[in-house]
Write an enzyme that holds these catalytic residues in place. Structure first.
Site, PDB file in Angstrom:
ATOM      1  N   HIS A  50      10.578   1.649  -3.498  1.00 11.77           N
ATOM      2  CA  HIS A  50       9.652   2.657  -3.985  1.00 11.77           C
ATOM      3  C   HIS A  50       8.201   2.224  -3.780  1.00 11.77           C
ATOM      4  CE1 HIS A  50      10.889   0.281  -7.678  1.00 11.77           C
ATOM      5  NE2 HIS A  50       9.594   0.029  -7.647  1.00 11.77           N
ATOM      6  N   GLU A 101       7.027   5.972  -7.581  1.00  8.11           N
ATOM      7  CA  GLU A 101       6.906   5.669  -9.006  1.00  8.11           C
ATOM      8  C   GLU A 101       5.484   5.992  -9.423  1.00  8.11           C
ATOM      9  OE1 GLU A 101       6.884   1.898 -12.150  1.00  8.11           O
ATOM     10  OE2 GLU A 101       7.876   1.668 -10.197  1.00  8.11           O
ATOM     11  N   HIS A 119      -1.715   7.473   3.728  1.00  7.60           N
ATOM     12  CA  HIS A 119      -0.949   8.631   3.267  1.00  7.60           C
ATOM     13  C   HIS A 119       0.527   8.279   3.111  1.00  7.60           C
ATOM     14  CE1 HIS A 119      -0.736   8.957   7.774  1.00  7.60           C
ATOM     15  NE2 HIS A 119       0.550   9.093   7.484  1.00  7.60           N
ATOM     16  N   GLU A 167       1.440  13.502   4.820  1.00  7.64           N
ATOM     17  CA  GLU A 167       1.645  14.067   6.143  1.00  7.64           C
ATOM     18  C   GLU A 167       2.995  14.775   6.143  1.00  7.64           C
ATOM     19  OE1 GLU A 167       1.813  12.761  10.882  1.00  7.64           O
ATOM     20  OE2 GLU A 167       1.787  11.229   9.314  1.00  7.64           O
TER      21      GLU A 167
END
Length: 315
Positions: A50, A101, A119, A167
């Site tokens: 994550h 998270e 991004h 994106e």
């Protein structure tokens, strides 16, 4: 003396009193142990777990990600004694998918993203339809969907309520729609070597675009159409970026945080970066982790995979 562990530097203070034959033998052992640690890191079955970042309104962001992106809220918890809440969202369960998270710190409604974070990316079979849904829900479109310059790939860019860019990439069906984390670095070749050796990642592709004065490298643990990858971007002649205080880190699973930390330590000595948390269990949770900064200051946390899966079972 801890010749083979993290007390090695202190042990060198005693080296001058030892015979040369003993020193030679010790350094051969250390070299062999270091090589074994690096080789083990390449064989370790790691997975990107994550990305952690801070938001100013947790419920607002959850609503945006579920309604605009189609993510699922996997779990949410409040830690009042430490004055923060967090939520995990993604396109599948945490034991098999990459997730985000989100962290909300009590009373903090705004953060500085900085210039280094780029991004996240979401893969979809229809970027145009995806963007229209975001627009209908009141989301901000920073690039309309369409082919990239000089190519045929269709992309778009969407901004979430806290300013994080996503994106939107049009591609075929994929088991992992949350497919990229893009970070900017000051020396691409150094960063590639770092993530290959310290994290066991594979360089999947590297693309130089001199007309636009940047180069990118995709690194990960499987084909980029099947899993989440780390996209590193080097802009010509730019060696430093601001980190801000919004984006925090990525977490990666490992079969052994202690062996992984040994490899990371060797790589930081060679390429830069530093270990910020020695390997061991988190108090009160007992999940074993270690953390470090890469040469550009981006934070990575390695998490014991068995402990991580046990932690999920308790949710």
């Amino acid at each position: 003396m801890d010749w083979l562990g993290f007390g090695f530097e202190n042990s060198l203070l005693h080296a001058a009193s030892l015979p040369m034959s003993v020193l030679f033998r010790l350094f051969r052992i250390l070299a062999s142990t270091g090589q074994q640690a690096l080789e083990w890191s390449l064989k370790d079955k790691k997975r990107l777990l994550h990305a952690v970042y801070r938001v100013g309104d947790l419920d607002r962001t959850i609503k945006f990600y579920t309604e605009c992106f189609g993510m699922n809220l996997l779990r949410k918890r409040d830690i009042p004694e430490e004055k923060y809440s967090n939520a995990f969202l993604g396109f599948g369960p945490e034991d098999s998918h990459f997730v985000v998270e989100l962290t909300y710190n009590y009373g903090v409604d705004k953060y500085d993203i900085g210039t280094g974070f780029g991004h996240f990316a979401i893969a979809t079979e229809d970027a145009y339809k995806f963007v229209e849904n975001v627009r209908e829900k009141g989301g901000k479109i920073t690039r309309e969907p369409g082919p990239v310059k000089g190519g045929t790939s269709v992309i778009a860019f969407v901004q979430d309520p806290d300013g994080y860019l996503f994106e939107i990439i049009q591609r075929g069906p994929t088991p992992e729609p949350l497919c990229q984390v893009m970070l900017r670095v000051g020396d691409l070749d150094r960063s590639i070597k770092f993530y290959e050796k310290a994290c066991g990642m594979k360089l999947l592709r590297k693309v130089d675009r001199p007309a636009h004065k940047y180069t990118i490298a995709m690194l990960g643990y499987a084909d980029e159409h099947d899993t989440t990858v780390l996209e590193l971007t080097y802009n010509y002649d730019v060696t430093e970026y601001t980190k801000g205080n919004a984006y925090a880190q990525v977490a990666i699973s490992t079969e052994d945080v202690y062996k992984s930390a040994e490899a990371v330590k060797l790589v930081t000595q060679e390429l830069g970066g530093k270990i910020t948390r020695q390997p061991g269990p988190i108090p009160g949770i007992n999940t074993k982790i270690t953390s470090f900064l890469d040469p550009d200051g981006w934070k990575v946390v390695l998490v014991d995979n068995t402990d991580f899966l046990k932690e999920l079972e308790l949710v």
